[in-house]
Design an enzyme around this catalytic site. Sequence first.
Site, PDB file in Angstrom:
ATOM      1  N   HIS A  91      24.656 -14.591   5.832  1.00 37.41           N
ATOM      2  CA  HIS A  91      24.103 -14.063   4.584  1.00 37.41           C
ATOM      3  C   HIS A  91      23.837 -12.565   4.657  1.00 37.41           C
ATOM      4  O   HIS A  91      23.469 -11.948   3.665  1.00 37.41           O
ATOM      5  CB  HIS A  91      22.810 -14.806   4.222  1.00 37.41           C
ATOM      6  N   ASP A 131       0.808  -1.223   0.000  1.00 38.70           N
ATOM      7  CA  ASP A 131       0.000   0.000   0.000  1.00 38.70           C
ATOM      8  C   ASP A 131       0.837   1.268   0.000  1.00 38.70           C
ATOM      9  O   ASP A 131       0.341   2.346   0.371  1.00 38.70           O
ATOM     10  CB  ASP A 131      -0.963   0.020   1.201  1.00 38.70           C
TER      11      ASP A 131
END
Length: 465
Positions: free
Chosen positions: A366, A131
């Site tokens: 990561h 949104d």
Amino acid sequence: MTLALARLCESHPGRSGVQLLDDGPAALAVRIALIRRAQTNIDVQYYIWRDDVAGRLLLDELAEASARGVRVRLLLDDFGCAAVEHLVTALPGLTVRLFNPARLRWPRWPNAVFDFARLNRRMHNKSLTVDGIATVIGGRNIGDEYFDAGHVELAADLDALAIGAIAGEVAADFQRYWDCPEAVPLARLARSGAKPLLPAPPVDRRATYLAAAASPATLALLDESQDFEWAPLTMLSDPPEKISGTLAEAELMLPRLLTTMASARQRLLLVSAYFVPTRASKALLCDLAAQGVRVDVLTNSLLSNNVVLVHAYYAPWRKRLLSAGVRLWEMRGAEGDRATLGLIPRRLRRRRPATSFFRASASELHAKTYVADGRWLFVGSMNFDPRSWRLNTEMGFVIDSPRLASTLEAALDAGLPRFAWALELHQGQLGWREDDYLIHPEPGTTALQRIALRLLGRLPLAGLF
């Protein structure tokens, strides 16, 4: 979007609220909760999307959002998301585009031979925006290894949940990628006779994810104002045209990121899953150290790195960086713990309770982040390596927040001695310190492997990794 979240943004007009998501299960739960709250549109951009429980579940949630009238757009990298092409083809209501797709859809391997230079450039961006008011960006792709705390290949990673003005900037950035010529509608590429979408098996992992998404703790992350830090945020993003290889470096996000790093005066704590220095980046880190800045770098060890060639190109720089005063840390991971178990008596090994960044079960690193002077931090998709700098498109936030920066710095400092080896240089030889023990040669390696790594590191291919 819910009234509570809208009111939070309205009470801080023109500003952005942010919080860090270092917990994998919570990071997926927040994504699901945001999708369920969407009222008008969802924009999703990812490099890797696995065909596993997390991947299937998030696709199901997006399909349900589409069914209730929300516009759902998926922009996926063709290389990293090939496993779910048949899934998104079968799901109704989703508008999907593939970035920089292979021309030959099946078999794919000839593309690597005849079109390598183009296909070696990928869209590494990672974002989910709802949104135009809330967004999640960071290092995590979509797959169980990023979200399931019990996964055998759990990756330690970091995302940022942001609301307010910055979400509109991410939405605008998504739009420029969506509109670029390299983003090709899936309908033009999908092979005829696509496999039907089979329901995901009802496994415990799926139930755990769904329970986390519905938990009061997850909903509180979106509704409680005290969970958000209202701080200056700067979005950095490569233009999609970077994929052509024709842009000047000044047009990329790299110079702006390096400028913020170079501004450190007391400390720079850099975390990069793939760390491959160049002469320029080595000079940056060493110059900071020469100026009295404490420079710490955390990356993967050979045993926790899932790309051996990356380690081969990083390894030759270690002695030079250590000699210049840069402190290097290599994450041990599960393999590293097993490799040194016989070297250090169990009764003398330091206990490894989880911190707010590391997990005892994590197998690899990561994350891509840094903290400078306990004030600025970067969270995003860009590794400290030539691939991220020159080949892939990347994105991230630079956040000016002493509270968030010092919290992350403290979590990293608490976890480094427990989860990573500290590299040391003694009489020209490298050693890996764990507790009071100095281990050498490189943990978990044989003489043949070390020779092979040295030979690989001499090949002129570092720019490809």
